[in-house]
Design an enzyme around this catalytic site. Structure first.
Site, PDB file in Angstrom:
ATOM      1  N   ALA A   1      -6.891   0.792  10.037  1.00 58.15           N
ATOM      2  CA  ALA A   1      -7.279   0.368  11.361  1.00 58.15           C
ATOM      3  C   ALA A   1      -6.246  -0.587  11.997  1.00 58.15           C
ATOM      4  O   ALA A   1      -5.412  -1.093  11.156  1.00 58.15           O
ATOM      5  CB  ALA A   1      -8.554  -0.036  11.184  1.00 58.15           C
TER       6      ALA A   1
ATOM      7  N   GLY B   1      -8.402   2.825   7.056  1.00 61.65           N
ATOM      8  CA  GLY B   1      -8.912   3.763   8.219  1.00 61.65           C
ATOM      9  C   GLY B   1      -8.318   5.099   8.158  1.00 61.65           C
ATOM     10  O   GLY B   1      -9.050   6.135   8.417  1.00 61.65           O
TER      11      GLY B   1
ATOM     12  N   GLU C   1      -9.826   6.966   5.268  1.00 63.15           N
ATOM     13  CA  GLU C   1     -11.140   7.308   5.638  1.00 63.15           C
ATOM     14  C   GLU C   1     -11.122   8.261   6.605  1.00 63.15           C
ATOM     15  O   GLU C   1     -11.708   9.335   6.527  1.00 63.15           O
ATOM     16  CB  GLU C   1     -11.959   6.066   6.218  1.00 63.15           C
ATOM     17  CG  GLU C   1     -12.078   5.217   5.304  1.00 63.15           C
ATOM     18  CD  GLU C   1     -12.857   3.848   5.870  1.00 63.15           C
ATOM     19  OE1 GLU C   1     -12.356   3.082   6.774  1.00 63.15           O
ATOM     20  OE2 GLU C   1     -13.896   3.233   5.583  1.00 63.15           O
TER      21      GLU C   1
ATOM     22  N   GLU D   1      -8.023  -2.882   2.343  1.00 61.85           N
ATOM     23  CA  GLU D   1      -9.123  -3.964   2.856  1.00 61.85           C
ATOM     24  C   GLU D   1      -9.400  -5.322   2.220  1.00 61.85           C
ATOM     25  O   GLU D   1      -9.451  -6.238   2.848  1.00 61.85           O
ATOM     26  CB  GLU D   1     -10.364  -3.364   3.301  1.00 61.85           C
ATOM     27  CG  GLU D   1     -10.029  -2.127   4.394  1.00 61.85           C
ATOM     28  CD  GLU D   1      -9.711  -0.757   4.222  1.00 61.85           C
ATOM     29  OE1 GLU D   1      -9.133  -0.643   3.100  1.00 61.85           O
ATOM     30  OE2 GLU D   1      -9.989   0.044   4.939  1.00 61.85           O
TER      31      GLU D   1
HETATM   32  N1  COA Z   1      -2.466  -2.377  12.339  1.00 60.97           N
HETATM   33  C1  COA Z   1      -1.560  -2.724  12.946  1.00 60.97           C
HETATM   34  N2  COA Z   1      -0.193  -2.541  12.693  1.00 60.97           N
HETATM   35  C2  COA Z   1       0.417  -2.022  11.858  1.00 60.97           C
HETATM   36  C3  COA Z   1      -0.362  -1.301  10.868  1.00 60.97           C
HETATM   37  C4  COA Z   1      -1.983  -1.689  11.064  1.00 60.97           C
HETATM   38  N3  COA Z   1      -2.649  -1.297  10.054  1.00 60.97           N
HETATM   39  N4  COA Z   1       0.313  -0.988   9.643  1.00 60.97           N
HETATM   40  C5  COA Z   1       1.534  -1.054   9.987  1.00 60.97           C
HETATM   41  N5  COA Z   1       1.659  -1.698  11.350  1.00 60.97           N
HETATM   42  C6  COA Z   1       2.894  -2.028  12.203  1.00 60.97           C
HETATM   43  C7  COA Z   1       3.624  -3.362  11.561  1.00 60.97           C
HETATM   44  O1  COA Z   1       2.945  -4.133  11.964  1.00 60.97           O
HETATM   45  C8  COA Z   1       4.806  -2.953  12.092  1.00 60.97           C
HETATM   46  O2  COA Z   1       4.861  -3.570  13.532  1.00 60.97           O
HETATM   47  P1  COA Z   1       6.254  -4.249  13.827  1.00 60.97           P
HETATM   48  O3  COA Z   1       7.491  -3.263  13.657  1.00 60.97           O
HETATM   49  O4  COA Z   1       5.655  -4.585  15.410  1.00 60.97           O
HETATM   50  O5  COA Z   1       6.341  -5.565  12.888  1.00 60.97           O
HETATM   51  C9  COA Z   1       5.168  -1.540  11.952  1.00 60.97           C
HETATM   52  O6  COA Z   1       3.630  -0.890  12.083  1.00 60.97           O
HETATM   53  C10 COA Z   1       5.817  -0.888  10.854  1.00 60.97           C
HETATM   54  O7  COA Z   1       5.303  -1.361   9.821  1.00 60.97           O
HETATM   55  P2  COA Z   1       6.028  -2.114   8.741  1.00 60.97           P
HETATM   56  O8  COA Z   1       5.269  -3.179   7.983  1.00 60.97           O
HETATM   57  O9  COA Z   1       7.295  -3.006   9.256  1.00 60.97           O
HETATM   58  O10 COA Z   1       6.546  -1.048   7.774  1.00 60.97           O
HETATM   59  P3  COA Z   1       6.719  -1.145   6.147  1.00 60.97           P
HETATM   60  O11 COA Z   1       7.371   0.244   5.914  1.00 60.97           O
HETATM   61  O12 COA Z   1       7.736  -2.363   5.927  1.00 60.97           O
HETATM   62  O13 COA Z   1       5.250  -1.263   5.492  1.00 60.97           O
HETATM   63  C11 COA Z   1       2.972  -0.753   5.027  1.00 60.97           C
HETATM   64  C12 COA Z   1       4.469  -0.316   5.634  1.00 60.97           C
HETATM   65  C13 COA Z   1       2.125   0.456   5.650  1.00 60.97           C
HETATM   66  C14 COA Z   1       3.079  -0.987   3.732  1.00 60.97           C
HETATM   67  C15 COA Z   1       2.662  -2.108   5.898  1.00 60.97           C
HETATM   68  O14 COA Z   1       2.837  -1.946   7.432  1.00 60.97           O
HETATM   69  C16 COA Z   1       1.368  -2.343   5.932  1.00 60.97           C
HETATM   70  O15 COA Z   1       0.855  -2.854   4.788  1.00 60.97           O
HETATM   71  N6  COA Z   1       0.575  -2.194   6.888  1.00 60.97           N
HETATM   72  C17 COA Z   1      -0.846  -2.457   6.867  1.00 60.97           C
HETATM   73  C18 COA Z   1      -1.983  -1.561   5.881  1.00 60.97           C
HETATM   74  C19 COA Z   1      -3.312  -2.183   6.019  1.00 60.97           C
HETATM   75  O16 COA Z   1      -3.741  -2.986   5.360  1.00 60.97           O
HETATM   76  N7  COA Z   1      -4.125  -1.212   6.418  1.00 60.97           N
HETATM   77  C20 COA Z   1      -5.632  -1.347   6.547  1.00 60.97           C
HETATM   78  C21 COA Z   1      -6.041  -2.077   7.794  1.00 60.97           C
HETATM   79  S1  COA Z   1      -7.724  -2.649   7.523  1.00 60.97           S
END
Ligand code: COA
Length: 259
Positions: free
Chosen positions: A67, A110, A113, A133
């Site tokens: 999400a 999400g 999910e 989460e």
């Molecule tokens: N919500 C909003 N933005 C998100 C996102 C999310 N769930 N997941 C990734 N993004 C965004 C990042 O903020 C980043 O934006 P930016 O370029 O403006 O900084 C972009 O997507 C790319 O992500 P980045 O973190 O730079 O890629 P990465 O390869 O280093 O890491 C993940 C990938 C998936 C490990 C990492 O993005 C992450 O942990 N995301 C959150 C996952 C999460 O907690 N999901 C559950 C949400 S309830």
């Protein structure tokens, strides 16, 4: 592809209606508008007679990384209650046509999910699944604790949900979360093949098989068997049942009409 949407793209090819999650710059993070577009597109395909099966996939390097954290950060409980965003998710369970999820990259929170709402999941080898989460001070709210537990059992679901650790497609296959793993470069092709195989089957058989399998998660064995039997009988009122069986006897290809 249809560009009437803000966060997705849709298209129909060979009787498969495809929905492409299309916010690659944020790894397809799901905001409320995007979820409502996905559900609306599914409902449109469900009504469209040229579509026999729905395919869900993600653009860029993720299926969906969860999400949208930016959208949720400052929300309070009352705003969430009034927003009632999960009512959109509930509509996915009412889609009659099969949904194939073709996932790759990150399938988190999400996004996981949403994948669990699909009827069949194909994953490319590089897919990572997880529920981060708990580490954010929240928990899954769109069925994650329920669907994952039903699928892989109490102790494994607890492990992944409580630790937030990510796991690879190979584990997802071992636990029965995905039906198959394919090399990354073959994901689209293998998904198309599966969609085509399902699309060739008589519409009513597909529809009632999907309905019956879903009931297996909700009903007791006795109730589920009764429901299955009713659906079995219903198919004998279809033209396609006569056509399918006659074609077999006459050693020819069946010409199904979807009735
Ligand atoms: N919500 C909003 N933005 C998100 C996102 C999310 N769930 N997941 C990734 N993004 C965004 C990042 O903020 C980043 O934006 P930016 O370029 O403006 O900084 C972009 O997507 C790319 O992500 P980045 O973190 O730079 O890629 P990465 O390869 O280093 O890491 C993940 C990938 C998936 C490990 C990492 O993005 C992450 O942990 N995301 C959150 C996952 C999460 O907690 N999901 C559950 C949400 S309830």
């Amino acid at each position: 592809m249809n560009n009437q949407w803000m966060y997705i793209q849709t298209g129909i090819e060979k009787n498969a209606g495809t929905i492409l999650l299309n916010r690659p710059e944020v790894l397809n993070a799901l905001n409320t508008k995007m979820v409502s577009e996905i559900v609306q597109a599914m409902e449109n395909f469900d009504q469209d007679q040229s579509v026999k099966v729905i395919v869900l996939q993600g653009a860029g390097r993720a299926f969906a990384a969860g999400a949208d954290i930016d959208e949720m950060l400052d929300k309070n409980s009352i705003e969430l209650e009034l927003l009632n965003q999960f009512s959109d998710w509930d509509r996915i369970a009412r889609i009659k046509k099969p949904i194939i999820g073709a996932v790759h990259g990150f399938v988190l929170g999400g996004g996981f999910e949403l994948a669990l709402c699909c009827d069949i999941l194909l994953a490319s080898q590089n897919t990572e699944f997880g529920f981060p989460e708990a580490g954010l001070g929240i928990m899954p709210g769109a069925g994650g604790t329920q669907r994952l537990t039903k699928l892989i059992g109490h102790t494994r679901a607890m492990k992944w949900l409580l630790t937030g650790e990510r796991f690879w497609a190979a584990d997802a296959l071992r636990y029965g979360i995905v039906s198959s793993i394919v090399p990354d470069e073959l994901l689209v092709e293998e998904t198309e093949k599966m969609a085509e195989a399902i699309a060739k089957k008589p519409l009513l058989s597909v529809r009632l098989i999907k309905e019956s399998v879903h009931k297996a998660n909700e009903l007791s064995l006795t109730e589920g068997m009764q429901q299955e039997r009713k659906n079995f009988y219903i198919l004998f009122s279809s033209e396609d049942q006569k056509e399918g069986m006659r074609a077999y006897k006459e050693e020819r290809k069946a010409d199904f009409k979807g009735r």
